[in-house]
Design a protein around this motif. Structure first.
Motif, PDB file in Angstrom:
ATOM      1  N   GLY A 121       0.833  -1.155  -0.176  1.00 12.86           N
ATOM      2  CA  GLY A 121      -0.021  -0.055   0.054  1.00 12.86           C
ATOM      3  C   GLY A 121       0.846   1.243   0.079  1.00 12.86           C
ATOM      4  O   GLY A 121       0.233   2.488  -0.579  1.00 12.86           O
ATOM      5  N   SER A 122       1.990   1.270   0.386  1.00 12.46           N
ATOM      6  CA  SER A 122       2.859   2.487   0.680  1.00 12.46           C
ATOM      7  C   SER A 122       4.407   2.017   0.194  1.00 12.46           C
ATOM      8  O   SER A 122       4.879   1.102   1.010  1.00 12.46           O
ATOM      9  CB  SER A 122       2.669   2.978   1.844  1.00 12.46           C
ATOM     10  N   THR A 125       6.567   1.226   3.715  1.00  6.71           N
ATOM     11  CA  THR A 125       6.349  -0.064   4.154  1.00  6.71           C
ATOM     12  C   THR A 125       7.829  -0.786   3.682  1.00  6.71           C
ATOM     13  O   THR A 125       8.225  -1.570   4.595  1.00  6.71           O
ATOM     14  CB  THR A 125       5.162  -0.718   3.656  1.00  6.71           C
ATOM     15  N   ILE A 150       2.779   5.432   5.537  1.00  9.39           N
ATOM     16  CA  ILE A 150       1.804   4.484   5.346  1.00  9.39           C
ATOM     17  C   ILE A 150       0.367   4.868   5.604  1.00  9.39           C
ATOM     18  O   ILE A 150      -0.317   4.361   4.713  1.00  9.39           O
ATOM     19  CB  ILE A 150       2.433   3.134   6.408  1.00  9.39           C
ATOM     20  N   HIS A 151       0.222   5.602   6.550  1.00 14.61           N
ATOM     21  CA  HIS A 151      -1.278   5.940   6.686  1.00 14.61           C
ATOM     22  C   HIS A 151      -1.843   6.875   5.491  1.00 14.61           C
ATOM     23  O   HIS A 151      -2.858   6.549   4.986  1.00 14.61           O
ATOM     24  CB  HIS A 151      -1.434   6.834   8.086  1.00 14.61           C
ATOM     25  N   THR A 154      -2.371   4.285   2.417  1.00 20.24           N
ATOM     26  CA  THR A 154      -3.298   3.067   2.644  1.00 20.24           C
ATOM     27  C   THR A 154      -4.547   3.809   2.869  1.00 20.24           C
ATOM     28  O   THR A 154      -5.462   2.964   3.424  1.00 20.24           O
ATOM     29  CB  THR A 154      -2.457   2.346   3.556  1.00 20.24           C
ATOM     30  N   LEU A 157      -5.271   2.162   6.045  1.00 23.51           N
ATOM     31  CA  LEU A 157      -5.331   0.775   5.827  1.00 23.51           C
ATOM     32  C   LEU A 157      -6.828   0.373   5.558  1.00 23.51           C
ATOM     33  O   LEU A 157      -7.183  -0.704   5.444  1.00 23.51           O
ATOM     34  CB  LEU A 157      -5.129  -0.111   7.084  1.00 23.51           C
ATOM     35  N   TYR A 159      -7.832   1.564   2.267  1.00 26.31           N
ATOM     36  CA  TYR A 159      -7.743   1.443   0.774  1.00 26.31           C
ATOM     37  C   TYR A 159      -7.709   0.159   0.254  1.00 26.31           C
ATOM     38  O   TYR A 159      -6.859  -0.637   0.978  1.00 26.31           O
ATOM     39  CB  TYR A 159      -6.897   2.517   0.011  1.00 26.31           C
ATOM     40  N   SER A 162      -4.235  -1.918   0.477  1.00 28.56           N
ATOM     41  CA  SER A 162      -3.517  -1.771   1.521  1.00 28.56           C
ATOM     42  C   SER A 162      -3.182  -3.387   1.798  1.00 28.56           C
ATOM     43  O   SER A 162      -4.059  -4.300   1.401  1.00 28.56           O
ATOM     44  CB  SER A 162      -4.302  -1.577   2.739  1.00 28.56           C
ATOM     45  N   SER A 163      -2.016  -3.701   2.524  1.00 28.38           N
ATOM     46  CA  SER A 163      -1.518  -5.262   2.562  1.00 28.38           C
ATOM     47  C   SER A 163      -1.308  -5.467   4.068  1.00 28.38           C
ATOM     48  O   SER A 163      -1.136  -4.495   4.658  1.00 28.38           O
ATOM     49  CB  SER A 163      -0.313  -5.327   1.744  1.00 28.38           C
ATOM     50  N   ASP A 166       1.676  -3.650   5.286  1.00 28.72           N
ATOM     51  CA  ASP A 166       1.499  -2.357   5.587  1.00 28.72           C
ATOM     52  C   ASP A 166       1.261  -2.152   7.131  1.00 28.72           C
ATOM     53  O   ASP A 166       1.631  -1.365   7.878  1.00 28.72           O
ATOM     54  CB  ASP A 166       0.835  -1.428   4.953  1.00 28.72           C
TER      55      ASP A 166
END
Ligand SMILES: [Mn+2]
Length: 437
Positions: A121-122, A125, A150-151, A154, A157, A159, A162-163, A166
């Motif tokens: 996601g980012s 990460t 990261i925030h 994603t 978390l 979106y 996101s994994s 992340d």
């Protein structure tokens, strides 16, 4: 000189990943385009002594012998290091190019010596994982900045891209002293007066893409706002509007049109659509800058790209169950109870002469039996007022009805004739299949 850079209009993922790279490659310099997202601009007003960035135009780029690019690999978004990329292309030995990224590939991706691209996601990460693996010390300011990266990318978390990686990186950063109380302050500062005014105009300008089932909105308007503010306003409009995807085309005073796209389902691949306009991005977010067309032309190009790139939207007829088990109004309730149990259904449509005249639920039948009315006919306790949907209605319309009125089994009518039924189970199966991309 070892130079770390990222895309123009630095966002938190770009800044955080640059700072993480600088920890991994001590002695390197962070050189950026000079344009910042407003929230990053505000953050750096307090943190620029702690995390030093420079503008590429203030650096002697002829001295760069190692270029580290993060959160982007498209040449079109790296104009500020063009001379280094040109040199790398003509004389590969003069400069090594390393890339960290999490975007899908695009036709103008740069050539690199080493590439670390993963579907997380980012991009921060990836670098946090590397710092962790090397046992690096991360202090609370760094941990907080990496969390912001990261925030931001994603949506904290939520979106689709996101994994679990992340989430694990965020958990580790909390353990390193990241300050959750500061995240909101820097991530989503309120819109200023100009942005609020633009948001109001944008909401009025949104139109649905004609002839397309999925709710896709396009807004076109003129503004003098800077691109970074446009992204914030577009995101805010998308949060408020009911559309599955939103494209905002802003005509700027310099004659360019800046297009920003947002989507929450993978039936509308924003990055691929904006690539057709010379831009790019993820499945859920992207942008493009169009130089050679009027605002009307940009809008019609968008319409065409949406039609071409979107997966065929889902209609009620794609998911409904058919044929439908129906019952007659004169059937005794006790017999219906037996049938419902056998079919495993929670209710049934009531049909007379091929026409839907009511619905009856298992709960109604059970209550009637408890009260000693089991010998009566179905019509004595069926509901006459029935909500229904047409087979060619978009699935989203059926979903809205089911959630607004708490309907478990929605009859599908073609005229007065019942042609199918849409159950909660059918819809849930579809929702969970819309996997992240
Ligand atoms: Mn990113």
């Amino acid at each position: 000189m070892k130079l770390i850079t990222s895309h123009e209009t630095t966002d938190f993922d770009a800044l955080a990943s640059c700072v993480a790279l600088q920890k991994l490659f001590p002695g390197s310099v962070i050189g950026l385009s000079g344009g910042f997202a407003p929230n990053v601009h505000q953050y750096l007003a307090l943190h620029s002594d702690r995390f030093r960035t420079q503008r590429c135009q203030d650096l002697d780029l002829s001295q760069v012998d190692m270029l580290m690019v993060t959160d982007v690999r498209r040449r079109g978004r790296l104009a500020h290091v063009e001379e280094v990329l040109d040199r790398a292309a003509s004389n590969p030995r003069s400069v090594r190019v390393l890339v960290w990224d999490h975007h899908p590939s695009a036709p103008d991706d740069l050539y690199s010596d080493e590439e670390y691209v993963q579907p997380v996601g980012s991009v921060t990460t990836l670098l946090v994982e590397e710092l962790r693996a090397r046992g690096s010390d991360v202090d609370r300011e760094e941990a907080t900045l990496f969390s912001l990266g990261i925030h931001e990318d994603t949506g904290s978390l939520v979106y689709a891209r996101s994994s679990s990686r992340d989430a694990i990186a965020l958990a580790w950063l909390l353990g390193q002293g990241a300050q959750p109380g500061l995240l909101q302050r820097f991530l989503r500062p309120p819109l200023d007066a100009v942005e609020r005014e633009l948001l109001v105009r944008l909401l009025e300008a949104v139109r649905d893409v004609p002839g397309f089932g999925a709710p896709v909105g396009v807004a076109a308007l003129e503004t003098a706002e800077v691109p970074a503010g446009l992204a914030r306003v577009s995101t805010e409009a998308f949060r408020i509007l009911p559309h599955d995807a939103l494209f905002c085309a802003y005509r700027l005073p310099n004659g360019k049109t800046h297009v920003i796209g947002r989507a929450q389902v993978n039936t509308v691949p924003v990055g691929a659509i904006l690539q057709e306009l010379g831009g790019g991005g993820h499945a859920g977010a992207g942008s493009a800058s169009v130089h050679d067309a009027s605002l009307d032309e940009v809008v019609s190009r968008l319409h065409a790209a949406v039609e071409r790139s979107c997966r065929r939207p889902q209609f009620v007829r794609d998911l409904m169950s058919s044929p439908v088990r129906t019952v007659a109004p004169d059937m005794p309730l006790s017999e219906l109870a037996h049938s419902l149990h056998e079919w495993g259904h929670t209710g049934a449509p009531v049909v007379e002469d091929g026409n839907l005249v009511g619905v009856i639920s298992r709960r109604d039948v059970e209550r009637a039996q408890r009260e000693g009315r089991g010998a009566l006919a179905v019509k004595s306790c069926m509901a006459h007022h029935v909500r229904s949907v047409g087979p060619d209605a978009p699935l989203t319309e059926a979903l809205d009805q089911m959630t607004a009125h708490n309907i478990g089994r929605l009859p599908v009518l073609d005229g007065a004739r019942i042609v199918g039924i849409l159950s909660r189970e059918d819809v849930l199966g579809h929702l969970y299949e819309e996997s992240p991309c």
